[in-house]
Design a protein around this motif. Sequence first.
Motif: not given
Length: 435
Positions: A70-71, A77-81, A155-162
């Motif tokens: 996946l690019d 990839a975007h959520h992981l980044s 204290k990590a910010a999340a990658t996206g809400a539900v």
Amino acid sequence: MTDDHKAIVPVWTLATGDIRVPALVGDEPMTAERLAELRGVLAVLADKPIATLEVHPLPGTLDRSRGIPLDAASPLAHHLSQLISQSARSSSVAGATSATGEGLYRMVIPAKVAAQFGQGLVCPMAAKGAAGGIRSALVNSSGIAAHATFVPVGKAAATGAVGGSAATAGVAVAGSAALTVAAPLVLMAVAVGMSANADHKRQQAIERITELLEQLQEQKLDDERNELDGCRDTIDKAAAILLDQGKLGVSLGLDSAVHAINKALAAADRRLTRWQSALDKLPDGRAVDIGTLTKSFPGIDENGGTFRAHLELAALAIALKQRVIVLQAVEHAQMDPGNPYESFARALKADQQRLDKLESGLAGVLERLSALELARPNSLLPVLTNSEVDRLMRAADRVHRLRDSIMVNSRQTDVAIEIARSRDGSVVVFPALPA
């Protein structure tokens, strides 16, 4: 694993919704054993799925051809980044280890949660040349080296809400500071990992069928194989569209592919019923003549044979259907962005039950066949010839070895999904494996 005794492995705990759990993680380093215990406790105490995500150095040699690429612009990839960049700002451990973003990210879904995905969707993939081996992107079979030290990313910010958007959701309420809400990342990782797993099964089935059909030279079976394998291109395109959060159109031809797969599954159901009926008619507790057995199971006493080709065609149809089920579940979850993970699990489970029943029935036939005692062939002579003795021994051995083909999925296991991330943000997701 390639880690040495000084290896520091960051680990995130990812939730798929706003939940309350005791502060179990903290910020102290953990051993692999402690991490495994933590997964079990979180699975019991949390009312929504919680996954763990580790980042390891990329192995020197990595066969990326086994995974789905996946690019960097793809949702996964975007959520992981986003997780990497936001964690790096608030965690020195995450920042130091994932400074380049390159690494092998390993997401583990607890067995309690993985059971929602159906029994047959995830099973060990035998490694060629290693008895009982498991194919894995990691160097060792377990995926975790006992000498690595796992450090929670706090204290990590999340990658996206539900809801599946890329917006930051923040830390989950009233729980450990390391617990982040990352439903989209978990959903997409599971979807791609399951899809890659099903496609790997398809490739294995095609290889076996091709070898069998070269021996049999039966046009009808060859046509069945070609019709099923012809669905691959359509399914690949559908996977690419859905995993980029696109919409499926009629021109893609997915309906035609699903129709062909369902026809093959119906044929497998009919054959299964016929095989079960033939076994029921055999006398209890008595040896069975090989000639009688081959009437209902043609070629069972040979290396190839029509019976084995029918088994492999059923395996191919099941593998293709499993991939379609995952795609349909992703589409369903994207249509209901407010509740993606539960919708995803429900859609998987509904259709998977039929496949579980078919797989269980096929396994039952193989189990019953492998337990049969073969009798000497009917002959007017009181003594068997050498060729008849050889045939009987070979046939008995081949029939008894049918049990080796049975896949046992009754024991629940954690599911691991491994993601290789390059410096440019692109990823390769490997087939989901038992952890």
